[in-house]
Design a protein around this motif. Structure first.
Motif, PDB file in Angstrom:
ATOM      1  N   SER A  40      86.730   8.531  91.801  1.00  0.00           N
ATOM      2  CA  SER A  40      86.593   9.922  92.240  1.00  0.00           C
ATOM      3  C   SER A  40      87.692  10.835  91.721  1.00  0.00           C
ATOM      4  N   THR A  41      88.876  10.295  91.457  1.00  0.00           N
ATOM      5  CA  THR A  41      89.968  11.156  90.992  1.00  0.00           C
ATOM      6  C   THR A  41      89.700  11.676  89.582  1.00  0.00           C
ATOM      7  N   GLY A  47      86.315  13.897  95.459  1.00  0.00           N
ATOM      8  CA  GLY A  47      86.020  13.236  96.725  1.00  0.00           C
ATOM      9  C   GLY A  47      85.221  14.132  97.654  1.00  0.00           C
ATOM     10  N   GLY A  48      84.550  15.128  97.099  1.00  0.00           N
ATOM     11  CA  GLY A  48      83.747  16.052  97.899  1.00  0.00           C
ATOM     12  C   GLY A  48      84.573  17.189  98.495  1.00  0.00           C
ATOM     13  N   SER A  49      83.918  18.036  99.278  1.00  0.00           N
ATOM     14  CA  SER A  49      84.582  19.149  99.983  1.00  0.00           C
ATOM     15  C   SER A  49      85.367  20.071  99.053  1.00  0.00           C
ATOM     16  N   GLY A  50      84.835  20.289  97.843  1.00  0.00           N
ATOM     17  CA  GLY A  50      85.481  21.226  96.924  1.00  0.00           C
ATOM     18  C   GLY A  50      86.554  20.607  96.052  1.00  0.00           C
ATOM     19  N   THR A  51      86.848  19.318  96.251  1.00  0.00           N
ATOM     20  CA  THR A  51      87.804  18.664  95.344  1.00  0.00           C
ATOM     21  C   THR A  51      87.087  18.334  94.029  1.00  0.00           C
ATOM     22  N   ASP A  52      87.874  18.013  93.008  1.00  0.00           N
ATOM     23  CA  ASP A  52      87.250  17.688  91.726  1.00  0.00           C
ATOM     24  C   ASP A  52      88.107  16.665  90.984  1.00  0.00           C
ATOM     25  N   GLY A  53      87.471  15.976  90.061  1.00  0.00           N
ATOM     26  CA  GLY A  53      88.167  14.962  89.278  1.00  0.00           C
ATOM     27  C   GLY A  53      88.687  15.540  87.971  1.00  0.00           C
ATOM     28  N   TRP A  54      89.766  14.964  87.455  1.00  0.00           N
ATOM     29  CA  TRP A  54      90.420  15.532  86.264  1.00  0.00           C
ATOM     30  C   TRP A  54      89.569  15.399  85.007  1.00  0.00           C
ATOM     31  N   GLY A  55      88.636  14.451  84.993  1.00  0.00           N
ATOM     32  CA  GLY A  55      87.790  14.267  83.817  1.00  0.00           C
ATOM     33  C   GLY A  55      86.967  15.503  83.483  1.00  0.00           C
ATOM     34  N   GLN A  56      86.771  16.345  84.489  1.00  0.00           N
ATOM     35  CA  GLN A  56      85.999  17.579  84.292  1.00  0.00           C
ATOM     36  C   GLN A  56      86.763  18.637  83.493  1.00  0.00           C
ATOM     37  N   TYR A  57      88.065  18.417  83.298  1.00  0.00           N
ATOM     38  CA  TYR A  57      88.918  19.455  82.682  1.00  0.00           C
ATOM     39  C   TYR A  57      89.579  18.983  81.395  1.00  0.00           C
ATOM     40  N   PRO A 221      93.794  19.429  99.269  1.00  0.00           N
ATOM     41  CA  PRO A 221      93.258  20.117 100.445  1.00  0.00           C
ATOM     42  C   PRO A 221      92.543  19.189 101.436  1.00  0.00           C
ATOM     43  N   LEU A 222      92.168  17.984 100.973  1.00  0.00           N
ATOM     44  CA  LEU A 222      91.303  17.126 101.784  1.00  0.00           C
ATOM     45  C   LEU A 222      92.061  15.934 102.361  1.00  0.00           C
ATOM     46  N   ASP A 223      92.806  15.280 101.514  1.00  0.00           N
ATOM     47  CA  ASP A 223      93.532  14.060 101.881  1.00  0.00           C
ATOM     48  C   ASP A 223      94.631  13.883 100.834  1.00  0.00           C
ATOM     49  N   HIS A 224      95.257  12.727 100.793  1.00  0.00           N
ATOM     50  CA  HIS A 224      96.368  12.574  99.836  1.00  0.00           C
ATOM     51  C   HIS A 224      95.941  12.037  98.466  1.00  0.00           C
ATOM     52  N   THR A 225      94.641  11.901  98.268  1.00  0.00           N
ATOM     53  CA  THR A 225      94.147  11.294  97.026  1.00  0.00           C
ATOM     54  C   THR A 225      93.411  12.268  96.111  1.00  0.00           C
ATOM     55  N   HIS A 226      92.585  13.149  96.732  1.00  0.00           N
ATOM     56  CA  HIS A 226      91.666  13.969  95.940  1.00  0.00           C
ATOM     57  C   HIS A 226      92.200  15.379  95.729  1.00  0.00           C
ATOM     58  N   THR A 227      92.137  15.836  94.477  1.00  0.00           N
ATOM     59  CA  THR A 227      92.735  17.124  94.130  1.00  0.00           C
ATOM     60  C   THR A 227      91.736  18.273  94.153  1.00  0.00           C
ATOM     61  N   SER A 228      92.282  19.459  94.386  1.00  0.00           N
ATOM     62  CA  SER A 228      91.545  20.701  94.184  1.00  0.00           C
ATOM     63  C   SER A 228      91.258  20.865  92.694  1.00  0.00           C
ATOM     64  N   VAL A 229      90.494  21.885  92.352  1.00  0.00           N
ATOM     65  CA  VAL A 229      90.245  22.188  90.939  1.00  0.00           C
ATOM     66  C   VAL A 229      91.572  22.443  90.226  1.00  0.00           C
ATOM     67  N   ALA A 230      92.441  23.239  90.842  1.00  0.00           N
ATOM     68  CA  ALA A 230      93.733  23.533  90.201  1.00  0.00           C
ATOM     69  C   ALA A 230      94.546  22.254  90.023  1.00  0.00           C
ATOM     70  N   GLY A 231      94.506  21.398  91.021  1.00  0.00           N
ATOM     71  CA  GLY A 231      95.226  20.125  90.912  1.00  0.00           C
ATOM     72  C   GLY A 231      94.638  19.257  89.814  1.00  0.00           C
ATOM     73  N   ALA A 232      93.306  19.214  89.730  1.00  0.00           N
ATOM     74  CA  ALA A 232      92.640  18.401  88.702  1.00  0.00           C
ATOM     75  C   ALA A 232      93.007  18.894  87.305  1.00  0.00           C
ATOM     76  N   GLN A 233      93.190  20.217  87.176  1.00  0.00           N
ATOM     77  CA  GLN A 233      93.568  20.768  85.864  1.00  0.00           C
ATOM     78  C   GLN A 233      94.976  20.319  85.471  1.00  0.00           C
TER      79      GLN A 233
END
Ligand SMILES: *[C@@H]1O[C@H](CO)[C@@H](O)[C@H](O)[C@H]1NC(C)=O
Length: 266
Positions: A40-41, A47-57, A221-233
């Motif tokens: 998911s990272t 991990g859902g709820s608006g988080t996103d994985g870095w592969g998308q960026y 924003p969700l937990d300690h594992t999954h990043t926001s879009v900005a974090g994924a970037q």
């Protein structure tokens, strides 16, 4: 009849000549693909709820290469293998394509009394375990990664083993990053088969340290594992930084200069 070495060789050559065309070596693509295998990272939707994985960026930093993000939430090296997902990439990969393999978040746990289908057998080599629930023989993280890497490299792919992303290292208020054992295992797997390796986890940890607690807490924003879009970037940027610093086979496909991405080479 006993075959002589010569007639055996001749038979093999004749067999090869008669082989169906699908067994012929594939041509290189004009534009290589960069397949991403991970959890998911890395995956679309994180991990859902608006988080996103870095592969998308990753695509934004590449030229003459097309990213195919095959990461799936919840997967470990073991379950990605057992679900046939590595094989699915082996089936479509062509010489000159890249495959980035990054697991670890779902690979831990114990197989002593329960089995979630994801936990690997403990160890960094040929150890095996028996699943207490299904009787399946379970192998190590290194074993699954090596099997996948070998099959991909046999098809002419260039494989990059990447260490897992850190959980929020500012979670306690004090910066703490300790690479877990899967970071070392990813490097062990790469060495075993002469694949590339980047310590993505260390690059991200260093960048998170530089940015400070407030900025990094906002990336989770969700937990300690999954990043926001900005974090994924930021996580994607540090993968690119690691590739540039390693100056590996993917580096010529990066549009950015090493110095344009924050951080130092490790
Ligand atoms: C690399 O450059 C491209 C094009 O300017 C930009 O979109 C991308 O965000 C950059 N990547 C990084 C990691 O800075």
């Amino acid at each position: 009849m006993k075959l002589s070495a010569f007639s055996l060789l001749a038979a093999l050559i004749a067999g090869a000549a008669a082989a169906p065309t699908q067994d012929a070596p594939l041509a290189k693509r004009a534009t290589p693909k960069v397949y991403l295998a991970g959890d998911s990272t890395m995956a679309k939707g994180g991990g859902g709820s608006g988080t996103d994985g870095w592969g998308q960026y990753l695509q934004a930093s590449l030229k003459n290469a097309v990213v195919v993000n095959d990461a799936i939430a919840g997967r470990s090296a073991r379950s990605y293998m057992n679900e046939g997902r590595f094989q699915a990439i082996v089936d479509v990969v062509q010489p000159g394509d890249f495959v980035v393999i990054e697991f670890g978040h779902n690979d831990g746990g114990s197989l002593s009394t329960t089995d979630n289908g994801r936990t690997d057998c403990f160890g960094d080599s040929t150890q095996t375990c028996i699943s207490p629930t299904t009787g399946e023989t379970v192998y190590t993280f290194v074993f699954y990664e090596v099997q996948a890497g070998k099959a991909l490299m046999a098809k002419g792919a260039k494989v990059i083993f990447s260490s897992q992303t850190p959980n929020n290292p500012w979670e306690t208020g004090t910066f703490t990053y300790g690479a877990n054992r899967f970071v070392g295992y990813a490097q062990t797997a790469a060495k075993a088969i002469g694949a590339m390796y980047v310590d993505h986890g260390q690059y991200v940890a260093n960048e998170f340290q530089r940015r400070g607690a407030a900025a990094v807490d906002a990336f989770f924003p969700l937990d300690h594992t999954h990043t926001s879009v900005a974090g994924a970037q930021v996580v994607a940027a540090q993968f690119v930084k690691a590739v540039l610093c390693a100056n590996d086979a993917l580096a010529p496909s990066v549009v950015n200069s090493t110095s344009s991405i924050p951080g130092s080479c490790v």
